[in-house]
Design a protein around this motif. Structure first.
Motif, PDB file in Angstrom:
ATOM      1  N   GLN A  40       0.834  -1.200   0.000  1.00 50.38           N
ATOM      2  CA  GLN A  40       0.000   0.000   0.000  1.00 50.38           C
ATOM      3  C   GLN A  40       0.866   1.246   0.000  1.00 50.38           C
ATOM      4  N   SER A  49      -2.814   5.599  -2.161  1.00 49.15           N
ATOM      5  CA  SER A  49      -3.956   4.692  -2.036  1.00 49.15           C
ATOM      6  C   SER A  49      -4.493   4.683  -0.605  1.00 49.15           C
ATOM      7  N   ASN A  51      -3.067   4.193  -7.320  1.00 52.49           N
ATOM      8  CA  ASN A  51      -2.118   3.118  -7.029  1.00 52.49           C
ATOM      9  C   ASN A  51      -0.735   3.353  -7.613  1.00 52.49           C
TER      10      ASN A  51
END
Length: 200
Positions: free
Chosen positions: A37, A41, A134
């Motif tokens: 992650q 995001s 992302n």
């Protein structure tokens, strides 16, 4: 109580740092980033959960409050940027390309780097909710590239706490032409404006 989301890639650090938020009447929520992650995001998830708020406050584990922080000062800056219909208010930066003082303690800025504390206003939420976040792109680069109404408060309330971790996700200082001391330059510009405002 003010809510703030604190992002970190270091699970062992936050417990000592939460005290600075408690002392300043913040309710802090720690968000640990894992290898899958990225910051963008994770921020998207925060905004999705808080999309009805007027703004969200974000800091990183490399943020440290400066002596200039007061509840009144930050609230006044937030109110000014709301009137300016701003997208983002930065608590401090390590550098920038362009700045213009638009009102007392508030500068419009472009091409900034090294923000560790910032406020994202509701009008900006669609940028995160409607886009794929992302990509491995630093947040300051993402904001600088996608937004026009980014403002910086001065004096800074946020200082960069260098922990020596050059690989930290928050450390994105690869910007060219950084001002060596952005606060000194902002103070000089502010004094020039005051002088000519007084003369006129």
């Amino acid at each position: 109580m003010k809510k703030i989301f604190v992002f970190s890639s270091h699970p062992e650090k936050p417990s000592n740092d939460f005290k600075q938020y408690e002392e300043r009447h913040f309710e802090s929520e720690f968000i640990l980033l894992d290898k899958q992650q990225n910051f963008l995001s994770a921020l998207q998830s925060v905004i999705k959960r808080n999309h009805e708020e007027d703004f969200v406050m974000i800091s990183t584990s490399l943020h440290c409050f400066s002596p200039d922080y007061t509840d009144e000062y930050i609230q006044n800056c937030i109110n000014k940027v709301k009137k300016l219909d701003g997208n983002v208010l930065l608590g401090g930066v390590l550098g920038f390309e362009k700045v213009i003082e638009v009102t007392d303690h508030i500068f419009w800025t472009e091409g900034f780097k090294g923000a560790q504390f910032f406020i994202i206003f509701n009008k900006t939420f669609p940028l995160f909710l409607q886009n794929d976040c992302n990509d491995e792109i630093p947040l300051d680069v993402f904001l600088s590239s996608n937004l026009e109404d980014v403002f910086l408060m001065h004096p800074f309330i946020s200082l960069y706490k260098n922990d020596g971790d050059k690989n930290s996700f928050e450390n994105t200082i690869d910007f060219q032409n950084l001002n060596e001391n952005p606060e000194d330059l902002l103070e000089e510009l502010s004094q020039i404006k005051k002088y000519y405002s007084y003369e006129s």
